[in-house]
Write a protein that holds these residues in place. Structure first.
Motif, PDB file in Angstrom:
ATOM      1  N   ALA A  75       0.833  -1.206   0.000  1.00  0.00           N
ATOM      2  CA  ALA A  75       0.000   0.000   0.000  1.00  0.00           C
ATOM      3  C   ALA A  75       0.862   1.247   0.000  1.00  0.00           C
ATOM      4  O   ALA A  75       0.555   2.235  -0.684  1.00  0.00           O
ATOM      5  CB  ALA A  75      -0.918  -0.006   1.230  1.00  0.00           C
ATOM      6  N   ASP A  76       1.998   1.221   0.731  1.00  0.00           N
ATOM      7  CA  ASP A  76       2.898   2.368   0.756  1.00  0.00           C
ATOM      8  C   ASP A  76       3.483   2.630  -0.622  1.00  0.00           C
ATOM      9  O   ASP A  76       3.663   3.772  -1.040  1.00  0.00           O
ATOM     10  CB  ASP A  76       4.026   2.143   1.759  1.00  0.00           C
ATOM     11  CG  ASP A  76       3.552   2.238   3.203  1.00  0.00           C
ATOM     12  OD1 ASP A  76       4.262   1.752   4.084  1.00  0.00           O
ATOM     13  OD2 ASP A  76       2.459   2.820   3.419  1.00  0.00           O
ATOM     14  N   THR A 116       0.899   4.303  -2.738  1.00  0.00           N
ATOM     15  CA  THR A 116       0.745   5.682  -2.309  1.00  0.00           C
ATOM     16  C   THR A 116       1.871   6.538  -2.862  1.00  0.00           C
ATOM     17  O   THR A 116       1.649   7.665  -3.316  1.00  0.00           O
ATOM     18  CB  THR A 116       0.727   5.771  -0.770  1.00  0.00           C
ATOM     19  OG1 THR A 116      -0.376   5.009  -0.300  1.00  0.00           O
ATOM     20  CG2 THR A 116       0.582   7.194  -0.300  1.00  0.00           C
ATOM     21  N   ARG A 136       3.522   6.007  -5.605  1.00  0.00           N
ATOM     22  CA  ARG A 136       3.288   6.173  -7.044  1.00  0.00           C
ATOM     23  C   ARG A 136       2.294   7.302  -7.303  1.00  0.00           C
ATOM     24  O   ARG A 136       2.513   8.151  -8.171  1.00  0.00           O
ATOM     25  CB  ARG A 136       2.773   4.851  -7.625  1.00  0.00           C
ATOM     26  CG  ARG A 136       2.502   4.913  -9.128  1.00  0.00           C
ATOM     27  CD  ARG A 136       1.978   3.585  -9.650  1.00  0.00           C
ATOM     28  NE  ARG A 136       1.586   3.696 -11.037  1.00  0.00           N
ATOM     29  CZ  ARG A 136       2.401   3.534 -12.069  1.00  0.00           C
ATOM     30  NH1 ARG A 136       3.669   3.233 -11.864  1.00  0.00           N
ATOM     31  NH2 ARG A 136       1.966   3.661 -13.309  1.00  0.00           N
ATOM     32  N   ALA A 137       1.212   7.319  -6.540  1.00  0.00           N
ATOM     33  CA  ALA A 137       0.213   8.381  -6.713  1.00  0.00           C
ATOM     34  C   ALA A 137       0.790   9.739  -6.335  1.00  0.00           C
ATOM     35  O   ALA A 137       0.499  10.749  -6.994  1.00  0.00           O
ATOM     36  CB  ALA A 137      -1.021   8.071  -5.870  1.00  0.00           C
ATOM     37  N   ARG A 138       1.617   9.770  -5.288  1.00  0.00           N
ATOM     38  CA  ARG A 138       2.214  11.033  -4.859  1.00  0.00           C
ATOM     39  C   ARG A 138       3.163  11.580  -5.933  1.00  0.00           C
ATOM     40  O   ARG A 138       3.183  12.779  -6.202  1.00  0.00           O
ATOM     41  CB  ARG A 138       2.957  10.822  -3.535  1.00  0.00           C
ATOM     42  CG  ARG A 138       3.349  12.107  -2.848  1.00  0.00           C
ATOM     43  CD  ARG A 138       3.751  11.886  -1.407  1.00  0.00           C
ATOM     44  NE  ARG A 138       5.013  11.174  -1.288  1.00  0.00           N
ATOM     45  CZ  ARG A 138       5.153   9.955  -0.800  1.00  0.00           C
ATOM     46  NH1 ARG A 138       4.092   9.274  -0.378  1.00  0.00           N
ATOM     47  NH2 ARG A 138       6.339   9.380  -0.719  1.00  0.00           N
ATOM     48  N   ASP A 195       1.020  12.904  -8.846  1.00  0.00           N
ATOM     49  CA  ASP A 195       0.409  14.189  -8.515  1.00  0.00           C
ATOM     50  C   ASP A 195       1.431  15.316  -8.526  1.00  0.00           C
ATOM     51  O   ASP A 195       1.138  16.439  -8.965  1.00  0.00           O
ATOM     52  CB  ASP A 195      -0.288  14.118  -7.163  1.00  0.00           C
ATOM     53  CG  ASP A 195      -1.538  13.248  -7.185  1.00  0.00           C
ATOM     54  OD1 ASP A 195      -2.001  12.896  -8.297  1.00  0.00           O
ATOM     55  OD2 ASP A 195      -2.057  12.918  -6.105  1.00  0.00           O
TER      56      ASP A 195
END
Length: 199
Positions: free
Chosen positions: A4-5, A8, A10-12, A15
Protein backbone atom coordinates in the motif's frame (compact mmCIF):
# COMPACT_ATOMS: atom_id res chain seq x y z
CA UNK A 1 2.64 -7.39 -5.40
CA UNK A 2 3.18 -3.77 -4.43
CA UNK A 3 2.54 -2.69 -0.88
CA UNK A 4 0.00 0.00 0.00
CA UNK A 5 2.90 2.37 0.76
CA UNK A 6 4.34 1.66 -2.70
CA UNK A 7 1.03 2.52 -4.37
CA UNK A 8 0.75 5.68 -2.31
CA UNK A 9 4.23 6.74 -3.40
CA UNK A 10 3.29 6.17 -7.04
CA UNK A 11 0.21 8.38 -6.71
CA UNK A 12 2.21 11.03 -4.86
CA UNK A 13 4.82 11.10 -7.64
CA UNK A 14 2.13 11.33 -10.32
CA UNK A 15 0.41 14.19 -8.52
CA UNK A 16 3.70 16.04 -8.11
CA UNK A 17 4.36 15.56 -11.83
CA UNK A 18 0.91 16.93 -12.70
CA UNK A 19 1.76 20.13 -10.82
CA UNK A 20 5.25 20.44 -12.31
CA UNK A 21 4.23 19.59 -15.87
CA UNK A 22 1.32 22.01 -15.63
CA UNK A 23 3.54 24.83 -14.41
CA UNK A 24 6.76 24.28 -16.38
CA UNK A 25 5.82 21.92 -19.21
CA UNK A 26 7.31 18.49 -19.78
CA UNK A 27 10.45 19.88 -21.44
CA UNK A 28 11.06 22.25 -18.53
CA UNK A 29 10.62 19.58 -15.85
CA UNK A 30 13.29 17.17 -14.62
CA UNK A 31 12.77 13.82 -12.93
CA UNK A 32 14.80 15.16 -10.01
CA UNK A 33 12.43 18.12 -9.60
CA UNK A 34 9.40 15.82 -9.51
CA UNK A 35 11.17 13.53 -7.06
CA UNK A 36 11.98 16.46 -4.77
CA UNK A 37 8.37 17.68 -4.89
CA UNK A 38 7.12 14.18 -4.03
CA UNK A 39 9.78 13.77 -1.32
CA UNK A 40 11.17 10.61 -2.91
CA UNK A 41 14.35 9.70 -4.76
CA UNK A 42 14.75 10.08 -8.51
CA UNK A 43 15.47 6.35 -8.59
CA UNK A 44 12.01 5.65 -7.16
CA UNK A 45 10.40 7.80 -9.86
CA UNK A 46 12.20 5.77 -12.51
CA UNK A 47 11.30 2.54 -10.70
CA UNK A 48 7.61 3.34 -10.94
CA UNK A 49 7.46 5.03 -14.35
CA UNK A 50 10.62 4.04 -16.24
CA UNK A 51 11.31 7.50 -17.64
CA UNK A 52 9.97 11.03 -17.79
CA UNK A 53 7.92 10.01 -20.84
CA UNK A 54 6.44 7.17 -18.81
CA UNK A 55 5.57 9.64 -16.08
CA UNK A 56 3.90 11.93 -18.58
CA UNK A 57 1.93 8.99 -19.94
CA UNK A 58 0.73 8.18 -16.43
CA UNK A 59 -0.42 11.78 -16.01
CA UNK A 60 -2.18 11.70 -19.38
CA UNK A 61 -3.90 8.43 -18.47
CA UNK A 62 -5.00 9.85 -15.13
CA UNK A 63 -6.56 12.96 -16.70
CA UNK A 64 -8.19 10.90 -19.46
CA UNK A 65 -9.63 8.62 -16.79
CA UNK A 66 -11.20 11.60 -15.05
CA UNK A 67 -12.63 12.88 -18.33
CA UNK A 68 -14.07 9.41 -19.04
CA UNK A 69 -15.45 8.95 -15.53
CA UNK A 70 -19.01 9.78 -16.61
CA UNK A 71 -21.15 7.43 -18.65
CA UNK A 72 -22.98 9.68 -21.10
CA UNK A 73 -24.38 13.11 -21.84
CA UNK A 74 -24.84 15.35 -18.83
CA UNK A 75 -22.97 12.99 -16.52
CA UNK A 76 -19.86 13.27 -18.68
CA UNK A 77 -20.15 17.03 -18.76
CA UNK A 78 -20.59 17.15 -14.98
CA UNK A 79 -17.43 15.06 -14.58
CA UNK A 80 -15.57 17.48 -16.82
CA UNK A 81 -17.03 20.47 -14.97
CA UNK A 82 -15.85 19.00 -11.67
CA UNK A 83 -12.40 18.45 -13.11
CA UNK A 84 -12.17 22.03 -14.32
CA UNK A 85 -13.82 23.67 -11.32
CA UNK A 86 -12.13 21.91 -8.42
CA UNK A 87 -8.74 20.60 -9.52
CA UNK A 88 -6.42 23.52 -10.17
CA UNK A 89 -3.31 21.36 -10.90
CA UNK A 90 -5.30 19.28 -13.37
CA UNK A 91 -6.61 22.43 -15.07
CA UNK A 92 -3.07 23.70 -15.48
CA UNK A 93 -1.86 20.31 -16.69
CA UNK A 94 -4.61 20.04 -19.28
CA UNK A 95 -3.94 23.56 -20.58
CA UNK A 96 -0.22 22.87 -20.85
CA UNK A 97 -0.79 19.51 -22.54
CA UNK A 98 -2.98 21.19 -25.16
CA UNK A 99 -0.34 23.87 -25.72
CA UNK A 100 2.58 21.44 -25.92
CA UNK A 101 0.69 18.99 -28.10
CA UNK A 102 0.84 15.19 -28.04
CA UNK A 103 -1.28 12.27 -29.22
CA UNK A 104 -2.75 12.09 -25.71
CA UNK A 105 -3.60 15.81 -25.79
CA UNK A 106 -5.37 15.29 -29.12
CA UNK A 107 -7.31 12.40 -27.61
CA UNK A 108 -8.25 14.48 -24.57
CA UNK A 109 -9.53 17.35 -26.69
CA UNK A 110 -11.46 15.05 -29.03
CA UNK A 111 -13.10 13.19 -26.15
CA UNK A 112 -14.08 16.43 -24.43
CA UNK A 113 -15.61 17.68 -27.69
CA UNK A 114 -17.49 14.38 -28.15
CA UNK A 115 -18.85 14.53 -24.59
CA UNK A 116 -19.85 18.16 -25.06
CA UNK A 117 -21.55 17.42 -28.38
CA UNK A 118 -23.65 14.70 -26.72
CA UNK A 119 -24.44 16.99 -23.78
CA UNK A 120 -25.61 19.79 -26.11
CA UNK A 121 -27.66 17.33 -28.19
CA UNK A 122 -29.35 16.18 -25.00
CA UNK A 123 -30.00 19.83 -24.18
CA UNK A 124 -31.63 20.30 -27.58
CA UNK A 125 -33.87 17.30 -26.96
CA UNK A 126 -34.87 18.67 -23.55
CA UNK A 127 -35.40 22.19 -24.87
CA UNK A 128 -32.73 24.13 -22.96
CA UNK A 129 -30.27 24.36 -25.89
CA UNK A 130 -31.16 26.04 -29.16
CA UNK A 131 -30.82 23.87 -32.29
CA UNK A 132 -27.94 24.38 -34.71
CA UNK A 133 -27.20 23.30 -38.26
CA UNK A 134 -23.60 22.44 -37.32
CA UNK A 135 -23.46 20.54 -33.99
CA UNK A 136 -19.81 19.54 -34.40
CA UNK A 137 -18.60 23.11 -34.96
CA UNK A 138 -20.74 24.26 -32.04
CA UNK A 139 -19.17 21.70 -29.71
CA UNK A 140 -15.63 22.47 -30.91
CA UNK A 141 -16.21 26.21 -30.45
CA UNK A 142 -17.78 25.75 -27.02
CA UNK A 143 -14.84 23.65 -25.79
CA UNK A 144 -12.36 26.10 -27.34
CA UNK A 145 -14.02 28.95 -25.43
CA UNK A 146 -13.89 26.84 -22.29
CA UNK A 147 -10.14 26.35 -22.53
CA UNK A 148 -9.15 29.74 -23.95
CA UNK A 149 -8.72 31.43 -20.53
CA UNK A 150 -6.44 28.59 -19.39
CA UNK A 151 -4.34 28.57 -22.55
CA UNK A 152 -4.08 32.39 -22.42
CA UNK A 153 -3.78 32.26 -18.65
CA UNK A 154 -1.04 34.84 -18.17
CA UNK A 155 -2.76 37.48 -20.28
CA UNK A 156 -6.28 36.81 -19.01
CA UNK A 157 -5.10 36.71 -15.41
CA UNK A 158 -3.17 39.95 -15.82
CA UNK A 159 -6.30 41.82 -16.90
CA UNK A 160 -8.76 40.09 -14.58
CA UNK A 161 -6.46 40.35 -11.59
CA UNK A 162 -5.97 36.71 -10.68
CA UNK A 163 -4.80 33.25 -11.70
CA UNK A 164 -7.36 31.83 -14.15
CA UNK A 165 -6.67 28.31 -12.88
CA UNK A 166 -7.92 29.39 -9.46
CA UNK A 167 -11.63 29.34 -8.69
CA UNK A 168 -12.27 33.06 -8.09
CA UNK A 169 -10.97 34.29 -11.45
CA UNK A 170 -12.25 31.23 -13.29
CA UNK A 171 -15.80 31.77 -12.00
CA UNK A 172 -15.68 35.46 -12.91
CA UNK A 173 -14.75 34.66 -16.51
CA UNK A 174 -17.18 31.74 -16.73
CA UNK A 175 -20.09 33.80 -15.41
CA UNK A 176 -19.60 36.46 -18.09
CA UNK A 177 -19.23 33.80 -20.77
CA UNK A 178 -22.44 32.08 -19.68
CA UNK A 179 -24.26 35.41 -19.65
CA UNK A 180 -23.14 35.99 -23.25
CA UNK A 181 -24.23 32.50 -24.28
CA UNK A 182 -27.56 32.72 -22.45
CA UNK A 183 -28.59 36.31 -23.13
CA UNK A 184 -26.59 37.12 -26.23
CA UNK A 185 -24.01 39.81 -26.94
CA UNK A 186 -25.14 41.59 -30.09
CA UNK A 187 -28.36 43.58 -30.31
CA UNK A 188 -28.93 42.69 -33.97
CA UNK A 189 -27.83 40.11 -36.53
CA UNK A 190 -25.53 42.21 -38.74
CA UNK A 191 -22.40 40.16 -37.95
CA UNK A 192 -24.19 36.84 -38.32
CA UNK A 193 -25.48 37.93 -41.73
CA UNK A 194 -22.03 39.13 -42.77
CA UNK A 195 -20.37 35.83 -41.90
CA UNK A 196 -23.24 33.77 -43.29
CA UNK A 197 -22.79 35.46 -46.67
CA UNK A 198 -19.16 34.30 -46.93
CA UNK A 199 -18.84 31.16 -49.06
Amino acid sequence: MRSADDLTARARIRDAALVRFGADGVAGTSVRAVAADADVSAALVLHHFGSKDGLRQACDDHVLGLIRSGSAGEVEHEALAELLAEATPLRRYLARALLDGSPAANTMFSEIVDATRRWLAEGEAQGWVKPTEDPLARAVTYVSWLFAPLVLGEQVGRLLGGDVAEMRTSVRAARVGLDMLTNGLFADDRWLKAFSSVT
